[in-house]
Design a protein around this motif. Structure first.
Motif, PDB file in Angstrom:
ATOM      1  N   GLY A 171      -6.946   5.168   8.493  1.00 28.92           N
ATOM      2  CA  GLY A 171      -6.497   5.404   9.860  1.00 28.92           C
ATOM      3  C   GLY A 171      -5.909   6.779  10.071  1.00 28.92           C
ATOM      4  O   GLY A 171      -6.092   7.693   9.260  1.00 28.92           O
ATOM      5  N   PRO A 172      -5.144   6.943  11.156  1.00 36.14           N
ATOM      6  CA  PRO A 172      -4.598   8.269  11.498  1.00 36.14           C
ATOM      7  C   PRO A 172      -3.580   8.788  10.496  1.00 36.14           C
ATOM      8  O   PRO A 172      -3.283   9.974  10.470  1.00 36.14           O
ATOM      9  CB  PRO A 172      -3.948   8.037  12.871  1.00 36.14           C
ATOM     10  N   GLY A 173      -3.026   7.899   9.665  1.00 31.56           N
ATOM     11  CA  GLY A 173      -2.044   8.346   8.675  1.00 31.56           C
ATOM     12  C   GLY A 173      -2.652   8.809   7.378  1.00 31.56           C
ATOM     13  O   GLY A 173      -1.918   9.166   6.438  1.00 31.56           O
ATOM     14  N   ALA A 174      -3.978   8.853   7.268  1.00 37.63           N
ATOM     15  CA  ALA A 174      -4.635   9.283   6.033  1.00 37.63           C
ATOM     16  C   ALA A 174      -4.295  10.745   5.726  1.00 37.63           C
ATOM     17  O   ALA A 174      -4.148  11.564   6.624  1.00 37.63           O
ATOM     18  CB  ALA A 174      -6.140   9.103   6.150  1.00 37.63           C
ATOM     19  N   GLU A 175      -4.142  11.042   4.431  1.00 40.80           N
ATOM     20  CA  GLU A 175      -3.789  12.388   3.987  1.00 40.80           C
ATOM     21  C   GLU A 175      -4.978  13.039   3.303  1.00 40.80           C
ATOM     22  O   GLU A 175      -5.662  12.414   2.495  1.00 40.80           O
ATOM     23  CB  GLU A 175      -2.589  12.336   3.032  1.00 40.80           C
ATOM     24  N   GLU A 225       0.845  -1.194   0.000  1.00 42.71           N
ATOM     25  CA  GLU A 225       0.000   0.000   0.000  1.00 42.71           C
ATOM     26  C   GLU A 225       0.879   1.242   0.000  1.00 42.71           C
ATOM     27  O   GLU A 225       1.906   1.309   0.678  1.00 42.71           O
ATOM     28  CB  GLU A 225      -0.928   0.013   1.215  1.00 42.71           C
ATOM     29  N   LYS A 226       0.459   2.232  -0.779  1.00 43.10           N
ATOM     30  CA  LYS A 226       1.188   3.496  -0.889  1.00 43.10           C
ATOM     31  C   LYS A 226       0.346   4.564  -0.212  1.00 43.10           C
ATOM     32  O   LYS A 226      -0.862   4.642  -0.445  1.00 43.10           O
ATOM     33  CB  LYS A 226       1.401   3.834  -2.367  1.00 43.10           C
ATOM     34  N   GLY A 227       0.953   5.357   0.618  1.00 42.51           N
ATOM     35  CA  GLY A 227       0.187   6.325   1.391  1.00 42.51           C
ATOM     36  C   GLY A 227      -0.693   7.223   0.552  1.00 42.51           C
ATOM     37  O   GLY A 227      -1.898   7.348   0.791  1.00 42.51           O
ATOM     38  N   SER A 228      -0.116   7.865  -0.457  1.00 47.10           N
ATOM     39  CA  SER A 228      -0.892   8.750  -1.320  1.00 47.10           C
ATOM     40  C   SER A 228      -0.175   8.901  -2.648  1.00 47.10           C
ATOM     41  O   SER A 228       1.023   8.665  -2.760  1.00 47.10           O
ATOM     42  CB  SER A 228      -1.092  10.124  -0.666  1.00 47.10           C
TER      43      SER A 228
END
Length: 275
Positions: free
Chosen positions: A103-107, A71-74
């Protein structure tokens, strides 16, 4: 008795930031319907990036982005592909919010539709000239700036398109110059380009984990800030057309900009073509 489940719908394949005619840019697979195992679907999609629409309404789109292995953050490319595919299916608001990740790391990022292209807000760019030793890169004596929306990049102006095309990067030397200037990436640019292109550039980031990027929204935002702060953009327009010139993988990007009290507000996007 076994119960059959409907097969997931195939993804919409897109090319983002492509040149007219579909050359270059980035390929993205867009999954508009729910998928039980996104990682497996991404590995089977055949695209370097796959984006999965978790939820969508007129004002909010929630996405998750995967490479074939993780998975890549954004990803701006993935977000633009998803917005284009969603808008083609059912029109979205011209101004909305995109959330990528879980989760909390969503941008969270703002998006707007302008002239048929989706643009993503990159933020406010601050710039400052810097006296950098560019001799290790073979670029001694050229003007340089540090530009940032939060991640500082070194921006260097070249005299011509031929000089831009001829540059041969060395990851170790690029990384050393970045470390010496407190920056994380390097951008080289030259005025002009094919068609309506106003500026051409290349982007390098060994400290970020890549040698040369094919289409970098944040790098173009930084370049736009440099050009705006130096009075190198026409006062009659707020739109910059740019060509990113990675050898063998050209891209076209657009930047919308506006002066602020402390820098330049920049949004970046580009064309999305269904394959």
């Amino acid at each position: 008795m076994s119960v059959s489940h409907p097969s997931p719908q195939p993804p919409t394949l897109c090319r983002v930031f492509a040149e007219p005619g579909g050359q270059g840019g980035k390929r993205v697979a867009v999954f508009l319907s729910p998928v039980a195992d996104p990682q497996t679907a991404a590995a089977r999609s055949g695209a370097p990036l796959s984006v999965f629409v978790e939820a969508a309404d007129l004002a909010l789109v929630h996405l998750r982005v995967f490479t074939p292995t993780q998975e890549k953050g954004s990803s701006d490319s993935a977000a633009l592909a998803a917005l284009s595919a969603l808008h083609a299916r059912s029109p979205l608001s011209d101004l909305l919010t995109v959330v990528q990740g879980a989760g909390p790391g969503a941008e969270e990022q703002s998006a707007q539709l302008c002239g048929g292209e989706w643009l993503l807000r990159q933020g406010e760019v601050t710039t400052a000239p810097v006296a950098a030793d560019l001799a290790p890169l073979g670029l001694a004596g050229l003007d340089a700036w540090v530009a940032s929306t939060g991640r500082p990049n070194l921006v260097v102006g070249l005299p011509s398109l031929s000089a831009l095309e001829a540059f041969i990067p060395d990851d170790h030397r690029v990384a050393a110059v970045n470390l010496a200037t407190g920056t994380t990436g390097l951008m080289l640019f030259a005025p002009g380009g094919p068609g309506r292109i106003q500026v051409s550039f290349r982007a390098f980031g060994p400290l970020k984990g890549f040698a040369e990027d094919a289409a970098s929204s944040n790098m173009l935002a930084c370049l736009t800030g440099v050009l705006a702060s130096g009075g190198q953009l026409s006062p009659d327009t707020t739109l910059l057309r740019a060509a990113q010139c990675k050898p063998g993988q050209p891209a076209r990007l657009s930047a919308q900009f506006a002066a602020t009290a402390s820098g330049t507000e920049v949004w970046v996007g580009g064309r999305v073509e269904a394959l």
